[in-house]
Design a protein around this motif. Structure first.
Motif: not given
Length: 164
Positions: A41-57, A80-87
């Motif tokens: 984390v400390n060695h990167h200026q920009n973080l793109i964070l991605g997660t899937s979603t489970w259960g009730a969000g 920081i930028a985010f992306f997420g997967c869902g149904d």
């Protein structure tokens, strides 16, 4: 310090494949959240964070430990930028809720957040990932709307690239 890294949490491989696609388009590395530590984390200026979603969000399981790593590092001044997967069909009332949970865990970190996405063109009933009328990051449903995934990724990358 390296510029950008994509960090993802994926249980079925969908979010991993999308993370690899985003990383490939940006020419950066993608790593599983299970691999992160404060040094990465400390060695990167920009973080793109991605997660899937489970259960009730809920956040993808591996992200609970990953979130603790992020919370234990100094994110002030990082982008920081985010992306997420869902149904959007089966879980339309909690669409990409994991994305909202991830954001909530670091929203007071002093980081600059980029890449919010308009809700227009998405079919869903509710989402914890909406902040000030927009998704906090790029929401994707690669099961029910896979025909839109590549176009959405390309438009989002064009939007966040000037900040990376």
């Amino acid at each position: 310090m390296n510029a950008t890294i994509v960090i993802f949490g994926s249980s079925t491989g969908t979010c991993e494949a999308i993370a690899e696609k985003i990383a490939g388009k940006l020419g950066v590395e993608a790593i599983n959240v299970q691999e992160i530590n404060a040094d990465i984390v400390n060695h990167h200026q920009n973080l793109i964070l991605g997660t899937s979603t489970w259960g009730a969000g809920e956040l993808q399981d591996d992200w609970y430990d990953g979130l603790k790593v992020l919370q234990g590092t100094d994110l002030s001044g990082k982008t920081i930028a985010f992306f997420g997967c869902g149904d959007c069909e089966s879980y339309g009332d909690t669409f990409v809720g994991g994305l909202g949970e991830l954001y909530s865990g670091i929203k007071e970190s002093g980081a600059r957040f980029v890449g919010a996405v308009e809700t227009d063109g998405y079919t869903f009933d509710g989402s914890e990932a909406i902040v000030d009328g927009k998704f906090i990051g790029l929401p994707l449903d690669d099961v029910n709307e896979d025909d839109k995934t590549d176009g959405r990724i390309d438009a989002w990358i064009a939007e966040i690239s000037p900040f990376l």
